[in-house]
Write an enzyme that holds these catalytic residues in place. Sequence first.
Site, PDB file in Angstrom:
ATOM      1  N   GLY A  27      -5.841  -3.062   3.905  1.00  0.00           N
ATOM      2  CA  GLY A  27      -5.110  -4.173   3.323  1.00  0.00           C
ATOM      3  C   GLY A  27      -5.857  -5.491   3.387  1.00  0.00           C
ATOM      4  O   GLY A  27      -5.912  -6.240   2.405  1.00  0.00           O
ATOM      5  N   ARG A  28      -6.459  -5.807   4.529  1.00  0.00           N
ATOM      6  CA  ARG A  28      -7.140  -7.090   4.685  1.00  0.00           C
ATOM      7  C   ARG A  28      -8.491  -7.128   3.975  1.00  0.00           C
ATOM      8  O   ARG A  28      -9.147  -8.159   3.943  1.00  0.00           O
ATOM      9  CB  ARG A  28      -7.291  -7.421   6.166  1.00  0.00           C
ATOM     10  CG  ARG A  28      -7.977  -6.344   6.996  1.00  0.00           C
ATOM     11  CD  ARG A  28      -7.731  -6.581   8.484  1.00  0.00           C
ATOM     12  NE  ARG A  28      -8.284  -5.538   9.332  1.00  0.00           N
ATOM     13  CZ  ARG A  28      -7.678  -4.387   9.594  1.00  0.00           C
ATOM     14  NH1 ARG A  28      -6.514  -4.106   9.044  1.00  0.00           N
ATOM     15  NH2 ARG A  28      -8.231  -3.497  10.414  1.00  0.00           N
ATOM     16  N   GLU A  52      -6.953  -8.751  13.274  1.00  0.00           N
ATOM     17  CA  GLU A  52      -6.358  -7.434  13.054  1.00  0.00           C
ATOM     18  C   GLU A  52      -7.426  -6.354  13.127  1.00  0.00           C
ATOM     19  O   GLU A  52      -7.141  -5.208  13.483  1.00  0.00           O
ATOM     20  CB  GLU A  52      -5.651  -7.391  11.698  1.00  0.00           C
ATOM     21  CG  GLU A  52      -4.725  -6.188  11.540  1.00  0.00           C
ATOM     22  CD  GLU A  52      -3.785  -6.335  10.366  1.00  0.00           C
ATOM     23  OE1 GLU A  52      -2.780  -7.072  10.493  1.00  0.00           O
ATOM     24  OE2 GLU A  52      -4.052  -5.733   9.309  1.00  0.00           O
ATOM     25  N   LYS A 103       6.106  -2.252  13.144  1.00  0.00           N
ATOM     26  CA  LYS A 103       6.850  -1.711  12.013  1.00  0.00           C
ATOM     27  C   LYS A 103       7.748  -0.556  12.444  1.00  0.00           C
ATOM     28  O   LYS A 103       8.910  -0.452  12.033  1.00  0.00           O
ATOM     29  CB  LYS A 103       5.878  -1.230  10.933  1.00  0.00           C
ATOM     30  CG  LYS A 103       5.081  -2.330  10.247  1.00  0.00           C
ATOM     31  CD  LYS A 103       4.145  -1.717   9.214  1.00  0.00           C
ATOM     32  CE  LYS A 103       3.331  -2.776   8.500  1.00  0.00           C
ATOM     33  NZ  LYS A 103       2.394  -2.182   7.504  1.00  0.00           N
ATOM     34  N   GLU A 105       9.470  -6.041   4.625  1.00  0.00           N
ATOM     35  CA  GLU A 105       9.578  -7.416   4.148  1.00  0.00           C
ATOM     36  C   GLU A 105       9.442  -7.483   2.630  1.00  0.00           C
ATOM     37  O   GLU A 105      10.209  -8.186   1.948  1.00  0.00           O
ATOM     38  CB  GLU A 105       8.498  -8.291   4.799  1.00  0.00           C
ATOM     39  CG  GLU A 105       8.572  -8.362   6.315  1.00  0.00           C
ATOM     40  CD  GLU A 105       7.700  -7.322   7.002  1.00  0.00           C
ATOM     41  OE1 GLU A 105       7.277  -7.557   8.144  1.00  0.00           O
ATOM     42  OE2 GLU A 105       7.448  -6.256   6.380  1.00  0.00           O
ATOM     43  N   HIS A 113      -7.653 -35.570  13.414  1.00  0.00           N
ATOM     44  CA  HIS A 113      -6.565 -36.446  13.827  1.00  0.00           C
ATOM     45  C   HIS A 113      -5.487 -35.671  14.581  1.00  0.00           C
ATOM     46  O   HIS A 113      -4.362 -36.168  14.725  1.00  0.00           O
ATOM     47  CB  HIS A 113      -5.975 -37.138  12.597  1.00  0.00           C
ATOM     48  CG  HIS A 113      -6.952 -38.020  11.894  1.00  0.00           C
ATOM     49  ND1 HIS A 113      -7.096 -39.359  12.183  1.00  0.00           N
ATOM     50  CD2 HIS A 113      -7.883 -37.748  10.937  1.00  0.00           C
ATOM     51  CE1 HIS A 113      -8.050 -39.879  11.421  1.00  0.00           C
ATOM     52  NE2 HIS A 113      -8.547 -38.923  10.657  1.00  0.00           N
ATOM     53  N   LYS A 172       0.825  -1.211   0.000  1.00  0.00           N
ATOM     54  CA  LYS A 172       0.000   0.000   0.000  1.00  0.00           C
ATOM     55  C   LYS A 172       0.856   1.255   0.000  1.00  0.00           C
ATOM     56  O   LYS A 172       0.622   2.187  -0.765  1.00  0.00           O
ATOM     57  CB  LYS A 172      -0.950  -0.015   1.197  1.00  0.00           C
ATOM     58  CG  LYS A 172      -1.969   1.112   1.195  1.00  0.00           C
ATOM     59  CD  LYS A 172      -3.006   0.919   2.289  1.00  0.00           C
ATOM     60  CE  LYS A 172      -4.098   1.982   2.201  1.00  0.00           C
ATOM     61  NZ  LYS A 172      -5.166   1.765   3.208  1.00  0.00           N
TER      62      LYS A 172
END
Length: 531
Positions: A271-272, A357, A519, A215, A388, A209
């Site tokens: 963003g999400r 978030e 950040k 990263e 399992h 964005k």
Amino acid sequence: MTSAFVPPQQRAAWQHLQQLAREPLPHLRELLAPGADARHASLQFEVAGLRLDASRQQVTPQVLSALLALAEESGVMAQARAQARGAAINTTEDRAVLHVALRGSNMAQPPWGDAISGEVRTELERFLDAAERIRNGSWRGFRGRRITNVVNIGIGGSDLGPRMAVQALDAYCDPDVRVHFISNPDAWSLHAILRWLNPDQTIFIVQSKTFTTQETLTLAASVKRWLADHGLASEAQQAPHLIAVTASPRVSAAQGYAADNTFGFWDWVGGRYSVWSAIGLPLAIAIGTDRFREFLAGGHAMDQHFWHAAPAQNMPLVMALLGVWNRNFLGCPTHLIAAYASRMFHFARFLQQLDMESNGKSTHVDGSPVEIGTGPIVWGGLGIEGQHAYFQLLHQGQHRVPVDFIGVETEDAPLPLAAEHHRVALLNLNAQANALALGRDAAATAVELRAAGLSDAQALTLLPHRTFRGNVPNSSLWLQALTPHSLGAMVALYEHKVFCQAALWGIHAYDQWGVELGKTMAKQMEKKQSA
């Protein structure tokens, strides 16, 4: 003037719910007893290719009535209308929140206005044109080779949404153009993909964005070096192999990304919540532009339902209310997502960000401290595998964990025994949903043990180990088929659910200052290291 904020626990409906929760509630065995047809009917919902069965939630008609009263008292739908109008409901950042406009740009008289819809349509056509050119081979690498591999570089919302959707819609993906995802700056994460690729036939989509995400930029720098090491060193040589998706095009331009290969979105897209925007370019490449429009249409269909359905029939609102009941009144701090379709492997991870978030907050909208539980811990994965692994804890552990079971009613795998595979998967889904709700009491367990040939003494010894309390609230969400339209509807369903819960708790769903803190501290530490 707006009225003063009232904390949820001071609302009359909240206090009524507290009173109902203190009274003995019927066990789910009783609520689901034969003859409960009216209950089943009132807790079934069908919208846009989705069917929700919430009959295994531990709610009575009185509880449901009080929950709906809480929604009214909290002004949930009034807040939803304000969001759709483009009001700056993200007040800590003074931003509108209009991801719904990304999938509703063809509405007549949209509540957010024609100007925003026009901008959305323009950018949609730009990035869909790029997707089509990559798919049909007219977008070529610098040396004239056809693109056969697309690598998405991004993290958080720039990765989880498109990654989830590409895998979920694998049946629609173009086998001639493979889409890969890298989010982790760990060098092996990048090397594990690059070592199989031909740089002349690879394009990288760098998504951020702000175009300052550490990263992502670390990975992008390594990709540029990889291209250079294979004879594509200059900006002109690298340009056909690099795409930027950002809300900060001037920043990406300063880093050498060509304007024609840069696709944008707006600061009112979180963003999400961004898979509907150019962030969804990897999905459009994978499934094609027509299918991507179907994905948008599914989300828009759920928007229309959410905005116009009566509260008692409103699927996102009812899901949100049931979640608040479980979280705040039944004392369940976590929530499990158990998908019984392998293509939905990444859906739980996607929902983790969407929910945690958004609603992992300890401050009300007026700045006062929250004194109630807010967003639950969301976790999960594939239900068959969980059976399992961790389902033992769900059945007999000390945690009460509500569950969303997710299943697909039809099977489209091109295998001769696909129907049998599907039968086994759905048999397990239904069995687990019933077992968690009903459990098995001591009398039924004793009968089973004696039927197995055990003596009374042996049965008495094993009885406590083979008894299950049940009463675990769970819902089953069914997709008629796993299509772009139904997936879009399901993503929008959970988006609206998260929004409704934030409104009920009186918190902001659309900022994430905890993420920003990490950040900021990373950048501060980096400066100290380089000093």
